[in-house]
Design a protein around this motif. Structure first.
Motif, PDB file in Angstrom:
ATOM      1  N   ALA A  22      20.258 -10.440   6.451  1.00 33.21           N
ATOM      2  CA  ALA A  22      20.890  -9.271   7.070  1.00 33.21           C
ATOM      3  C   ALA A  22      19.850  -8.229   7.454  1.00 33.21           C
ATOM      4  O   ALA A  22      19.943  -7.598   8.520  1.00 33.21           O
ATOM      5  N   VAL A  23      18.837  -8.043   6.612  1.00 28.15           N
ATOM      6  CA  VAL A  23      17.781  -7.091   6.940  1.00 28.15           C
ATOM      7  C   VAL A  23      16.958  -7.606   8.127  1.00 28.15           C
ATOM      8  O   VAL A  23      16.560  -6.840   9.000  1.00 28.15           O
ATOM      9  N   TYR A  24      16.713  -8.912   8.172  1.00 31.07           N
ATOM     10  CA  TYR A  24      16.041  -9.486   9.338  1.00 31.07           C
ATOM     11  C   TYR A  24      16.856  -9.237  10.603  1.00 31.07           C
ATOM     12  O   TYR A  24      16.299  -8.932  11.672  1.00 31.07           O
ATOM     13  N   LEU A  25      18.172  -9.356  10.501  1.00 26.20           N
ATOM     14  CA  LEU A  25      19.025  -9.103  11.654  1.00 26.20           C
ATOM     15  C   LEU A  25      18.852  -7.666  12.150  1.00 26.20           C
ATOM     16  O   LEU A  25      18.699  -7.425  13.358  1.00 26.20           O
ATOM     17  N   VAL A  26      18.846  -6.711  11.221  1.00 25.32           N
ATOM     18  CA  VAL A  26      18.620  -5.311  11.586  1.00 25.32           C
ATOM     19  C   VAL A  26      17.238  -5.141  12.227  1.00 25.32           C
ATOM     20  O   VAL A  26      17.082  -4.441  13.239  1.00 25.32           O
ATOM     21  N   ALA A  27      16.229  -5.796  11.652  1.00 24.18           N
ATOM     22  CA  ALA A  27      14.860  -5.673  12.166  1.00 24.18           C
ATOM     23  C   ALA A  27      14.747  -6.234  13.581  1.00 24.18           C
ATOM     24  O   ALA A  27      14.097  -5.633  14.456  1.00 24.18           O
ATOM     25  N   PHE A  28      15.376  -7.380  13.835  1.00 26.09           N
ATOM     26  CA  PHE A  28      15.315  -7.961  15.180  1.00 26.09           C
ATOM     27  C   PHE A  28      16.103  -7.116  16.182  1.00 26.09           C
ATOM     28  O   PHE A  28      15.670  -6.950  17.331  1.00 26.09           O
ATOM     29  N   LEU A  29      17.247  -6.596  15.772  1.00 26.38           N
ATOM     30  CA  LEU A  29      18.012  -5.736  16.679  1.00 26.38           C
ATOM     31  C   LEU A  29      17.239  -4.460  16.997  1.00 26.38           C
ATOM     32  O   LEU A  29      17.257  -3.965  18.132  1.00 26.38           O
ATOM     33  N   SER A  30      16.557  -3.915  15.987  1.00 28.05           N
ATOM     34  CA  SER A  30      15.699  -2.751  16.197  1.00 28.05           C
ATOM     35  C   SER A  30      14.592  -3.080  17.193  1.00 28.05           C
ATOM     36  O   SER A  30      14.250  -2.274  18.068  1.00 28.05           O
ATOM     37  N   THR A  31      14.030  -4.270  17.070  1.00 29.85           N
ATOM     38  CA  THR A  31      12.972  -4.698  17.983  1.00 29.85           C
ATOM     39  C   THR A  31      13.495  -4.822  19.414  1.00 29.85           C
ATOM     40  O   THR A  31      12.842  -4.379  20.368  1.00 29.85           O
ATOM     41  N   LEU A  32      14.669  -5.416  19.575  1.00 30.22           N
ATOM     42  CA  LEU A  32      15.255  -5.561  20.899  1.00 30.22           C
ATOM     43  C   LEU A  32      15.462  -4.206  21.571  1.00 30.22           C
ATOM     44  O   LEU A  32      15.242  -4.049  22.772  1.00 30.22           O
ATOM     45  N   ALA A  33      15.868  -3.217  20.773  1.00 31.12           N
ATOM     46  CA  ALA A  33      16.186  -1.901  21.324  1.00 31.12           C
ATOM     47  C   ALA A  33      14.956  -1.046  21.572  1.00 31.12           C
ATOM     48  O   ALA A  33      14.951  -0.213  22.491  1.00 31.12           O
ATOM     49  N   GLN A  34      13.880  -1.230  20.776  1.00 26.98           N
ATOM     50  CA  GLN A  34      12.777  -0.281  20.806  1.00 26.98           C
ATOM     51  C   GLN A  34      11.437  -0.838  21.268  1.00 26.98           C
ATOM     52  O   GLN A  34      10.626  -0.111  21.847  1.00 26.98           O
ATOM     53  N   PHE A  35      11.161  -2.109  21.002  1.00 27.09           N
ATOM     54  CA  PHE A  35       9.824  -2.642  21.249  1.00 27.09           C
ATOM     55  C   PHE A  35       9.388  -2.520  22.709  1.00 27.09           C
ATOM     56  O   PHE A  35       8.262  -2.072  22.990  1.00 27.09           O
ATOM     57  N   PRO A  36      10.226  -2.907  23.691  1.00 28.89           N
ATOM     58  CA  PRO A  36       9.754  -2.799  25.083  1.00 28.89           C
ATOM     59  C   PRO A  36       9.351  -1.380  25.475  1.00 28.89           C
ATOM     60  O   PRO A  36       8.405  -1.190  26.240  1.00 28.89           O
ATOM     61  N   VAL A  37      10.065  -0.373  24.957  1.00 30.23           N
ATOM     62  CA  VAL A  37       9.745   1.018  25.295  1.00 30.23           C
ATOM     63  C   VAL A  37       8.470   1.468  24.591  1.00 30.23           C
ATOM     64  O   VAL A  37       7.614   2.127  25.182  1.00 30.23           O
ATOM     65  N   LEU A  38       8.338   1.102  23.325  1.00 28.46           N
ATOM     66  CA  LEU A  38       7.206   1.580  22.532  1.00 28.46           C
ATOM     67  C   LEU A  38       5.943   0.764  22.765  1.00 28.46           C
ATOM     68  O   LEU A  38       4.842   1.322  22.813  1.00 28.46           O
ATOM     69  N   LEU A  39       6.104  -0.568  22.924  1.00 25.07           N
ATOM     70  CA  LEU A  39       4.941  -1.448  22.932  1.00 25.07           C
ATOM     71  C   LEU A  39       4.947  -2.477  24.046  1.00 25.07           C
ATOM     72  O   LEU A  39       4.080  -3.349  24.081  1.00 25.07           O
ATOM     73  N   GLY A  40       5.896  -2.394  24.932  1.00 23.79           N
ATOM     74  CA  GLY A  40       6.010  -3.382  25.996  1.00 23.79           C
ATOM     75  C   GLY A  40       4.986  -3.210  27.099  1.00 23.79           C
ATOM     76  O   GLY A  40       3.987  -2.499  26.958  1.00 23.79           O
ATOM     77  N   GLU A  41       5.243  -3.857  28.210  1.00 17.44           N
ATOM     78  CA  GLU A  41       4.282  -3.858  29.317  1.00 17.44           C
ATOM     79  C   GLU A  41       4.016  -2.447  29.837  1.00 17.44           C
ATOM     80  O   GLU A  41       2.920  -2.141  30.296  1.00 17.44           O
ATOM     81  N   VAL A 114       5.252  -8.245  14.335  1.00 24.47           N
ATOM     82  CA  VAL A 114       4.490  -7.282  13.538  1.00 24.47           C
ATOM     83  C   VAL A 114       3.012  -7.312  13.900  1.00 24.47           C
ATOM     84  O   VAL A 114       2.354  -6.265  13.982  1.00 24.47           O
ATOM     85  N   ASP A 115       2.490  -8.487  14.171  1.00 21.05           N
ATOM     86  CA  ASP A 115       1.054  -8.621  14.412  1.00 21.05           C
ATOM     87  C   ASP A 115       0.611  -8.067  15.762  1.00 21.05           C
ATOM     88  O   ASP A 115      -0.593  -7.954  16.015  1.00 21.05           O
ATOM     89  N   VAL A 116       1.544  -7.728  16.637  1.00 19.85           N
ATOM     90  CA  VAL A 116       1.180  -7.025  17.877  1.00 19.85           C
ATOM     91  C   VAL A 116       1.839  -5.642  17.925  1.00 19.85           C
ATOM     92  O   VAL A 116       1.768  -4.949  18.934  1.00 19.85           O
ATOM     93  N   GLY A 117       2.441  -5.233  16.796  1.00 18.09           N
ATOM     94  CA  GLY A 117       3.188  -3.980  16.743  1.00 18.09           C
ATOM     95  C   GLY A 117       2.354  -2.740  16.548  1.00 18.09           C
ATOM     96  O   GLY A 117       2.869  -1.622  16.684  1.00 18.09           O
ATOM     97  N   GLN A 118       1.087  -2.899  16.180  1.00 20.52           N
ATOM     98  CA  GLN A 118       0.137  -1.785  16.061  1.00 20.52           C
ATOM     99  C   GLN A 118       0.700  -0.642  15.205  1.00 20.52           C
ATOM    100  O   GLN A 118       1.301  -0.879  14.160  1.00 20.52           O
ATOM    101  N   THR A 119       0.520   0.587  15.629  1.00 25.88           N
ATOM    102  CA  THR A 119       0.917   1.744  14.822  1.00 25.88           C
ATOM    103  C   THR A 119       2.408   1.769  14.544  1.00 25.88           C
ATOM    104  O   THR A 119       2.839   2.178  13.454  1.00 25.88           O
TER     105      THR A 119
END
Length: 477
Positions: A22-41, A114-119
């Motif tokens: 369940a925590v992994y599910l939250v983590a992946f959903l968080s990634t879907l919502a935030q990663f492209p804006v914070l760390l994407g292209e 995580v390994d490309v997530g930097q700060t």
């Protein structure tokens, strides 16, 4: 192989498997919502540039040769689907290899992120989730007893998590030793919750009891996790209760929720049944397959060998906090709040619709979680992780020469829709502002009287200007 089977820990296994998933599910959903804006292209810390810069030095990741937002969304989306199936208990109905494969898939997927997530992914609970997910892969499926090796390892994980945090505090800030740390912490923690104001205004003698309780829970109770039953279950209950207190008093992403889940590794079925008579018992396990026995023993030996470095760190003079000793984030060192900030500073970003400094009216951007408008009660977001809001807290502490922050200001000047979705509100909606600026404010929780008369949860005062007014083309003329 009777010694191998922990037959009285079916509840523990079910909570561990479904809870970690369940925590992994939250983590992946968080990634879907935030990663492209914070760390994407076009992110604030673009992952493609990081991948090119690191080259062969990059830690294990599916993005080792190439990063793209499409690949990131595929990995996170697939991870969310597999995690959801584990929460529903579907792979657990199949032979043990199915559960093992499912957990190793979400572990490898999240490790890649995580390994490309930097700060933005440099938090201790990322390593905690990775370690827990890897270990969960070897808990077996419903048709066999959970292996005692992994049940004991999860207790060792809770021990490191709790005892490491306790030792960091004792060795760190003097306020933990003189019992005054919680005079400040509820107010200055990274992201207060809706009850934090009330926790802060508890009597000072109660805050001292809180600190004493924390020291007992983190420096004494972890040893009892390895005691015979029912002592181990009582120790786990104490860990769970103290973590629930932390859940109520603040927002620490999934750290506290995951710790509660992991603590169930010390609760036996007979003790759970004694507390809740309706708790079902599961005893119809089949014989453990020899291949599974061999795999778990090998993994147990690997985890035991990797435990040497975090064990040594627990008693080291210069104890590391939230450190990984291997590239796979297995058997890590943990700890939190070795120092307590006594004052709370916040970075406030404002915009105006004119470039005329004499007539400019400045209006604030509101973030979802971090304090801003003094009239706004802090919200509850944990176990969801608002990564930008957390980094803004670190920014206010002094890490201000951050490239990502200046890119954030640029995105706000562009009124970038994806970036604006990361915020609670923008002063001009989807329209571009003419200028933005950033200032540093000192924030304090309001008093009871100020809350009654002024309806404010915070009182703030301007300290200094961090970034003077700037336009898309640079400083105004």
């Amino acid at each position: 192989m009777e010694w191998f089977d922990a037959t009285g820990y079916e509840l523990a296994r079910q909570v561990l498997l479904r809870g970690i998933a369940a925590v992994y599910l939250v983590a992946f959903l968080s990634t879907l919502a935030q990663f492209p804006v914070l760390l994407g292209e076009r992110g604030l810390q673009p992952a493609p540039a990081f991948v090119r810069r690191m080259g062969d030095r990059l830690s294990p990741t599916l993005f080792r040769r190439r990063y793209s937002d499409r690949l990131l969304l595929t990995v996170a989306g697939a991870g969310a689907l597999v995690a959801a199936s584990l929460v529903g208990g579907l792979p657990q109905l199949a032979p043990s290899w199915a559960t093992m494969v499912a957990f190793l898939l979400i572990w490898a997927g999240y490790l890649s992120i995580v390994d490309v997530g930097q700060t933005f992914y440099a938090f201790g609970w990322e390593s905690l989730l990775l370690e827990a997910g890897f270990a969960a892969a070897f808990l077996g499926s419903n048709d066999q007893a959970p292996p005692v090796i992994m049940i004991v390892f999860f207790r060792w994980l809770v021990f490191r998590l709790e005892f490491g945090a306790g030792m960091i505090k004792i060795r760190g800030d003097r306020s933990w030793r003189n019992l005054t740390a919680l005079y400040y912490h509820h107010e200055t923690q990274p992201m207060p919750g809706p009850l934090s104001w009330f926790f802060h205004h508890l009597p000072r003698w109660f805050h001292r009891i809180e600190v004493l309780g924390n020291h007992f829970a983190q420096l004494v109770v972890p040893f009892l996790l390895f005691a015979p039953q029912p002592v181990a279950s009582i120790a786990a209950a104490i860990v769970i209760l103290t973590q629930l207190w932390l859940v109520a008093s603040g927002n620490f992403a999934w750290l506290n929720v995951l710790t509660i889940i992991l603590a169930f590794s010390a609760i036996s079925d007979p003790v759970a049944h004694a507390v809740i008579a309706a708790m079902p018992a599961h005893t119809d396990h089949t014989v453990t397959p020899i291949w599974f026995f061999v795999v778990v023993v090998v993994v147990g030996i690997l985890l035991l060998w990797l435990s040497w470095w975090p064990l040594k760190n627990l008693f080291a003079r210069r104890q590391l906090m939230n450190a990984s000793f291997n590239r796979w984030h297995l058997v890590n060192a943990y700890g939190a709040f070795g120092s307590v900030t006594k004052e709370r500073y916040e970075v406030v970003i404002e915009a105006t619709d004119t470039t005329d400094a004499l007539t400019a009216v400045w209006r604030e951007y509101e973030f979802k979680g971090k304090p801003g408008d003094p009239h706004r009660l802090p919200r509850q977001y944990a176990p969801y992780h608002l990564r930008l809001d957390w980094l803004m807290w670190f920014l206010a502490l002094g890490s201000r020469n951050e490239d990502w922050f200046y890119r954030l200001l640029q995105r706000l000047l562009e009124a970038d829709p994806a970036t604006l979705r990361m915020l609670r509100s923008a002063p001009f909606g989807s329209e571009r502002p003419a200028m933005v600026r950033a200032s540093l404010y000192l924030y304090r929780f309001s008093s009871w009287e100020q809350l009654r008369h002024d309806h404010v949860w915070w009182v703030r005062e301007h300290v200094t200007e961090l970034v003077p007014p700037v336009t898309l083309t640079g400083p105004p003329e």
